[in-house]
Design a protein around this motif. Sequence first.
Motif, mmCIF file in Angstrom:
data_model
loop_
_atom_site.group_PDB
_atom_site.id
_atom_site.type_symbol
_atom_site.label_atom_id
_atom_site.label_comp_id
_atom_site.label_asym_id
_atom_site.label_seq_id
_atom_site.Cartn_x
_atom_site.Cartn_y
_atom_site.Cartn_z
ATOM 1 N N LEU A 73 0.854 -1.491 0.242
ATOM 2 C CA LEU A 73 -0.027 0.083 -0.710
ATOM 3 C C LEU A 73 0.856 1.238 0.354
ATOM 4 C CD1 LEU A 73 -2.663 1.125 -0.580
ATOM 5 C CD2 LEU A 73 -2.743 1.015 2.619
ATOM 6 N N TYR A 74 2.171 1.113 0.559
ATOM 7 C CA TYR A 74 2.713 2.563 0.379
ATOM 8 C C TYR A 74 3.714 2.398 -0.567
ATOM 9 C CZ TYR A 74 6.951 5.221 1.130
ATOM 10 O OH TYR A 74 8.422 5.599 1.488
ATOM 11 N N ARG A 121 1.028 3.744 -3.295
ATOM 12 C CA ARG A 121 0.294 5.772 -2.880
ATOM 13 C C ARG A 121 1.340 6.702 -2.557
ATOM 14 N NH1 ARG A 121 -5.231 4.952 -3.540
ATOM 15 N NH2 ARG A 121 -6.266 4.087 -2.285
ATOM 16 N N LYS A 122 2.832 5.916 -2.950
ATOM 17 C CA LYS A 122 3.758 6.849 -2.682
ATOM 18 C C LYS A 122 3.986 7.224 -4.164
ATOM 19 C CE LYS A 122 8.779 7.032 -2.181
ATOM 20 N NZ LYS A 122 9.582 6.293 -1.589
ATOM 21 N N ASN A 134 1.306 7.343 -6.665
ATOM 22 C CA ASN A 134 0.013 7.805 -7.282
ATOM 23 C C ASN A 134 -0.862 6.532 -7.672
ATOM 24 O OD1 ASN A 134 -0.385 10.299 -5.039
ATOM 25 N ND2 ASN A 134 0.673 11.169 -6.766
ATOM 26 N N ILE A 157 -5.342 2.145 -7.770
ATOM 27 C CA ILE A 157 -5.182 0.743 -7.137
ATOM 28 C C ILE A 157 -5.539 0.110 -7.319
ATOM 29 C CG2 ILE A 157 -6.825 0.696 -5.040
ATOM 30 C CD1 ILE A 157 -5.490 -0.158 -3.264
ATOM 31 N N GLU A 191 -6.213 -1.175 3.619
ATOM 32 C CA GLU A 191 -6.208 0.754 4.130
ATOM 33 C C GLU A 191 -7.821 1.237 5.178
ATOM 34 O OE1 GLU A 191 -5.439 4.439 0.751
ATOM 35 O OE2 GLU A 191 -7.009 2.521 -0.084
#
Length: 275
Positions: free
Chosen positions: A58-59, A62-63, A65, A68, A139
Amino acid sequence: MAATQAASIALPAAANDGVSYARLYGEPLFKLPNDLYIPPDALEIFLEAFEGPLDLLLYLIRKQNFNILDIPMAQVTRQYLAYVDQIRLSNLELAAEYLLMAAMLIEIKSRMLLPVRKVDTDEAGDPRAELVRRLLEYEQMKLAARELDAVPQLGRDYVRTQIYIEQSLVTRWPDVEIIDLQSAWADVIKRARLIEHHKISREELSVREHMTAILRRLQHARFVEFTELFDPARGVPVLVVNFVALLELAKETLIEITQAEPFAPIYVRLAYSPT
Protein backbone atom coordinates in the motif's frame (compact mmCIF):
# COMPACT_ATOMS: atom_id res chain seq x y z
CA MET A 1 3.47 5.94 7.68
CA ALA A 2 6.06 6.81 10.24
CA ALA A 3 9.59 6.71 8.88
CA THR A 4 12.44 6.10 11.24
CA GLN A 5 15.42 8.22 10.41
CA ALA A 6 18.88 6.69 10.12
CA ALA A 7 20.46 6.31 13.52
CA SER A 8 23.97 7.70 13.68
CA ILE A 9 26.59 8.60 16.25
CA ALA A 10 28.85 11.49 15.39
CA LEU A 11 31.72 12.89 17.39
CA PRO A 12 32.43 16.56 16.84
CA ALA A 13 35.73 17.20 15.17
CA ALA A 14 38.61 18.48 17.23
CA ALA A 15 38.55 21.66 15.20
CA ASN A 16 35.08 22.56 16.52
CA ASP A 17 36.36 23.62 19.91
CA GLY A 18 40.04 23.71 19.02
CA VAL A 19 41.23 20.97 21.39
CA SER A 20 38.65 18.34 22.45
CA TYR A 21 37.32 15.41 20.41
CA ALA A 22 33.88 15.48 22.00
CA ARG A 23 32.00 16.46 25.12
CA LEU A 24 30.89 13.90 27.71
CA TYR A 25 28.28 15.13 30.24
CA GLY A 26 29.22 18.68 29.30
CA GLU A 27 32.94 18.14 29.89
CA PRO A 28 35.44 18.27 26.96
CA LEU A 29 37.07 14.96 25.97
CA PHE A 30 40.68 15.57 24.95
CA LYS A 31 41.68 11.92 24.41
CA LEU A 32 39.71 8.88 23.34
CA PRO A 33 39.72 6.06 25.93
CA ASN A 34 41.99 3.13 25.10
CA ASP A 35 39.33 0.58 26.11
CA LEU A 36 36.55 2.20 24.05
CA TYR A 37 34.38 -0.55 22.55
CA ILE A 38 31.81 0.09 19.85
CA PRO A 39 29.46 -2.90 19.24
CA PRO A 40 28.96 -4.01 15.63
CA ASP A 41 25.26 -3.09 15.76
CA ALA A 42 25.83 0.33 17.31
CA LEU A 43 25.41 2.05 13.94
CA GLU A 44 22.34 0.67 12.23
CA ILE A 45 20.25 2.15 9.45
CA PHE A 46 16.52 1.58 9.74
CA LEU A 47 14.37 1.69 6.62
CA GLU A 48 10.72 2.65 6.66
CA ALA A 49 8.94 0.58 9.29
CA PHE A 50 6.02 -1.39 7.90
CA GLU A 51 3.47 -3.50 9.72
CA GLY A 52 3.44 -6.25 7.13
CA PRO A 53 3.52 -7.06 3.41
CA LEU A 54 0.17 -5.40 2.72
CA ASP A 55 1.38 -2.25 4.46
CA LEU A 56 4.47 -2.19 2.26
CA LEU A 57 2.45 -2.72 -0.94
CA LEU A 58 0.00 0.00 0.00
CA TYR A 59 2.89 2.35 0.73
CA LEU A 60 4.50 1.73 -2.67
CA ILE A 61 1.19 2.23 -4.49
CA ARG A 62 0.16 5.41 -2.65
CA LYS A 63 3.65 6.91 -2.77
CA GLN A 64 3.68 6.87 -6.59
CA ASN A 65 -0.03 7.70 -6.99
CA PHE A 66 -0.85 4.43 -8.73
CA ASN A 67 -4.47 3.49 -9.30
CA ILE A 68 -5.13 0.73 -6.81
CA LEU A 69 -7.73 -0.77 -9.18
CA ASP A 70 -5.12 -0.95 -11.98
CA ILE A 71 -1.81 -1.79 -10.30
CA PRO A 72 1.28 -1.85 -12.58
CA MET A 73 2.49 -5.23 -11.33
CA ALA A 74 5.91 -5.12 -12.97
CA GLN A 75 7.01 -1.84 -11.37
CA VAL A 76 5.46 -2.59 -7.97
CA THR A 77 6.94 -6.09 -7.86
CA ARG A 78 10.40 -4.73 -8.71
CA GLN A 79 10.27 -2.18 -5.90
CA TYR A 80 8.85 -4.73 -3.48
CA LEU A 81 11.63 -7.26 -4.19
CA ALA A 82 14.25 -4.53 -3.73
CA TYR A 83 12.93 -3.86 -0.24
CA VAL A 84 12.79 -7.59 0.59
CA ASP A 85 16.42 -7.99 -0.48
CA GLN A 86 17.41 -5.26 2.00
CA ILE A 87 15.60 -6.76 4.99
CA ARG A 88 16.93 -10.25 4.21
CA LEU A 89 20.42 -9.00 4.96
CA SER A 90 19.53 -7.96 8.53
CA ASN A 91 16.50 -9.98 9.59
CA LEU A 92 15.84 -13.27 7.88
CA GLU A 93 12.87 -14.16 10.10
CA LEU A 94 11.11 -10.92 9.25
CA ALA A 95 11.82 -11.43 5.54
CA ALA A 96 10.01 -14.80 5.48
CA GLU A 97 6.59 -13.12 5.74
CA TYR A 98 7.49 -10.69 2.97
CA LEU A 99 8.83 -13.48 0.73
CA LEU A 100 5.40 -15.14 0.75
CA MET A 101 3.83 -11.96 -0.60
CA ALA A 102 6.66 -11.65 -3.12
CA ALA A 103 5.83 -15.12 -4.45
CA MET A 104 2.19 -14.04 -4.78
CA LEU A 105 3.19 -10.91 -6.73
CA ILE A 106 5.39 -12.92 -9.06
CA GLU A 107 2.54 -15.39 -9.65
CA ILE A 108 0.13 -12.56 -10.48
CA LYS A 109 2.70 -10.99 -12.80
CA SER A 110 3.26 -14.33 -14.55
CA ARG A 111 -0.48 -14.91 -15.01
CA MET A 112 -0.80 -11.43 -16.56
CA LEU A 113 1.99 -12.24 -19.06
CA LEU A 114 0.27 -15.39 -20.27
CA PRO A 115 -1.99 -15.15 -23.33
CA VAL A 116 -5.55 -14.43 -22.34
CA ARG A 117 -8.07 -16.99 -23.57
CA LYS A 118 -11.77 -16.40 -23.80
CA VAL A 119 -12.51 -19.23 -21.39
CA ASP A 120 -10.04 -17.81 -18.84
CA THR A 121 -11.56 -14.34 -18.93
CA ASP A 122 -15.00 -15.73 -18.28
CA GLU A 123 -13.92 -17.92 -15.34
CA ALA A 124 -10.85 -16.36 -13.69
CA GLY A 125 -11.17 -12.63 -14.39
CA ASP A 126 -8.39 -10.16 -13.43
CA PRO A 127 -5.58 -11.92 -11.49
CA ARG A 128 -5.13 -8.76 -9.41
CA ALA A 129 -8.71 -8.74 -8.15
CA GLU A 130 -8.03 -10.68 -4.91
CA LEU A 131 -4.95 -8.57 -4.12
CA VAL A 132 -6.89 -5.33 -4.74
CA ARG A 133 -9.67 -6.50 -2.43
CA ARG A 134 -7.21 -7.26 0.37
CA LEU A 135 -5.45 -3.93 -0.10
CA LEU A 136 -8.71 -1.96 0.04
CA GLU A 137 -9.83 -3.78 3.18
CA TYR A 138 -6.45 -3.22 4.82
CA GLU A 139 -6.47 0.48 3.95
CA GLN A 140 -9.98 0.84 5.36
CA MET A 141 -8.97 -0.81 8.65
CA LYS A 142 -5.81 1.30 8.80
CA LEU A 143 -7.73 4.54 8.37
CA ALA A 144 -10.25 3.45 11.00
CA ALA A 145 -7.42 2.64 13.41
CA ARG A 146 -5.87 6.06 12.76
CA GLU A 147 -9.18 7.79 13.52
CA LEU A 148 -9.56 5.79 16.73
CA ASP A 149 -6.02 6.69 17.74
CA ALA A 150 -6.84 10.37 17.20
CA VAL A 151 -9.63 10.16 19.77
CA PRO A 152 -8.39 11.61 23.10
CA GLN A 153 -7.51 8.83 25.52
CA LEU A 154 -7.43 8.92 29.28
CA GLY A 155 -3.87 8.87 30.55
CA ARG A 156 -2.35 9.75 27.16
CA ASP A 157 -4.03 12.98 26.09
CA TYR A 158 -5.79 14.08 29.26
CA VAL A 159 -6.05 13.22 32.90
CA ARG A 160 -9.13 12.95 35.05
CA THR A 161 -9.22 15.51 37.80
CA GLN A 162 -10.78 14.90 41.16
CA ILE A 163 -12.24 17.72 43.22
CA TYR A 164 -13.03 17.12 46.87
CA ILE A 165 -15.91 19.28 48.10
CA GLU A 166 -16.12 19.62 51.85
CA GLN A 167 -19.55 18.73 53.10
CA SER A 168 -21.56 20.95 55.37
CA LEU A 169 -20.44 20.90 58.99
CA VAL A 170 -24.00 21.11 60.28
CA THR A 171 -24.83 17.89 62.08
CA ARG A 172 -27.74 16.11 60.51
CA TRP A 173 -29.29 13.42 62.62
CA PRO A 174 -30.43 10.28 60.85
CA ASP A 175 -34.15 9.94 60.30
CA VAL A 176 -35.89 7.47 62.59
CA GLU A 177 -37.54 4.73 60.57
CA ILE A 178 -40.72 2.90 61.52
CA ILE A 179 -38.73 -0.29 62.06
CA ASP A 180 -36.64 1.47 64.70
CA LEU A 181 -39.75 2.57 66.61
CA GLN A 182 -41.19 -0.92 66.36
CA SER A 183 -38.01 -2.44 67.74
CA ALA A 184 -37.83 0.03 70.64
CA TRP A 185 -41.52 -0.50 71.40
CA ALA A 186 -41.11 -4.30 71.35
CA ASP A 187 -38.25 -4.00 73.82
CA VAL A 188 -40.41 -1.90 76.16
CA ILE A 189 -43.27 -4.43 76.03
CA LYS A 190 -40.88 -7.30 76.65
CA ARG A 191 -39.47 -5.68 79.81
CA ALA A 192 -42.98 -4.74 80.99
CA ARG A 193 -44.20 -8.31 80.78
CA LEU A 194 -41.29 -9.54 82.87
CA ILE A 195 -42.39 -7.52 85.88
CA GLU A 196 -46.12 -7.47 85.24
CA HIS A 197 -48.42 -8.48 88.12
CA HIS A 198 -51.66 -10.25 87.36
CA LYS A 199 -54.31 -7.81 88.54
CA ILE A 200 -57.80 -7.37 87.33
CA SER A 201 -58.80 -3.75 87.53
CA ARG A 202 -60.57 -1.13 85.52
CA GLU A 203 -58.82 2.11 84.85
CA GLU A 204 -59.85 4.99 82.65
CA LEU A 205 -56.88 6.22 80.66
CA SER A 206 -56.74 9.48 78.71
CA VAL A 207 -54.40 9.95 75.75
CA ARG A 208 -54.54 13.76 76.21
CA GLU A 209 -53.40 13.46 79.81
CA HIS A 210 -50.44 11.35 78.78
CA MET A 211 -49.62 13.82 75.99
CA THR A 212 -49.59 16.61 78.57
CA ALA A 213 -47.43 14.53 80.90
CA ILE A 214 -44.89 13.85 78.15
CA LEU A 215 -44.71 17.53 77.19
CA ARG A 216 -44.24 18.47 80.82
CA ARG A 217 -41.45 15.88 81.13
CA LEU A 218 -39.64 17.18 78.06
CA GLN A 219 -39.72 20.80 79.20
CA HIS A 220 -37.13 20.08 81.89
CA ALA A 221 -34.62 18.26 79.67
CA ARG A 222 -33.13 18.89 76.26
CA PHE A 223 -33.22 15.21 75.27
CA VAL A 224 -35.03 12.31 76.94
CA GLU A 225 -34.33 8.72 75.99
CA PHE A 226 -37.30 6.95 74.48
CA THR A 227 -37.40 4.19 77.11
CA GLU A 228 -37.38 6.70 79.99
CA LEU A 229 -40.82 7.95 78.94
CA PHE A 230 -42.35 4.60 79.91
CA ASP A 231 -42.79 3.08 83.37
CA PRO A 232 -43.09 -0.71 83.00
CA ALA A 233 -44.36 -1.00 86.57
CA ARG A 234 -47.68 0.66 85.60
CA GLY A 235 -48.62 -2.20 83.30
CA VAL A 236 -49.13 -2.78 79.63
CA PRO A 237 -52.38 -0.73 79.25
CA VAL A 238 -50.69 2.41 80.55
CA LEU A 239 -47.69 1.79 78.30
CA VAL A 240 -49.94 1.43 75.26
CA VAL A 241 -51.77 4.68 76.00
CA ASN A 242 -48.46 6.43 76.66
CA PHE A 243 -47.07 5.19 73.33
CA VAL A 244 -50.19 6.36 71.48
CA ALA A 245 -49.81 9.78 73.15
CA LEU A 246 -46.19 9.89 71.95
CA LEU A 247 -47.25 9.11 68.37
CA GLU A 248 -49.95 11.82 68.53
CA LEU A 249 -47.38 14.39 69.66
CA ALA A 250 -45.07 13.39 66.80
CA LYS A 251 -47.98 13.59 64.35
CA GLU A 252 -48.78 17.11 65.52
CA THR A 253 -45.05 18.03 65.22
CA LEU A 254 -44.87 18.95 68.88
CA ILE A 255 -41.92 16.62 69.48
CA GLU A 256 -38.96 15.34 67.46
CA ILE A 257 -37.69 11.77 67.56
CA THR A 258 -33.99 11.56 66.71
CA GLN A 259 -31.17 9.05 66.67
CA ALA A 260 -27.43 9.76 66.53
CA GLU A 261 -26.58 6.77 64.33
CA PRO A 262 -28.11 3.45 63.27
CA PHE A 263 -28.84 1.08 66.20
CA ALA A 264 -28.12 3.88 68.67
CA PRO A 265 -30.56 4.84 71.47
CA ILE A 266 -33.60 6.85 70.35
CA TYR A 267 -34.11 10.28 71.92
CA VAL A 268 -37.16 12.52 72.13
CA ARG A 269 -37.15 16.31 72.44
CA LEU A 270 -39.51 19.22 72.04
CA ALA A 271 -39.91 20.58 68.54
CA TYR A 272 -40.24 24.11 69.92
CA SER A 273 -38.54 26.21 72.57
CA PRO A 274 -40.69 26.50 75.70
CA THR A 275 -41.27 30.08 76.83
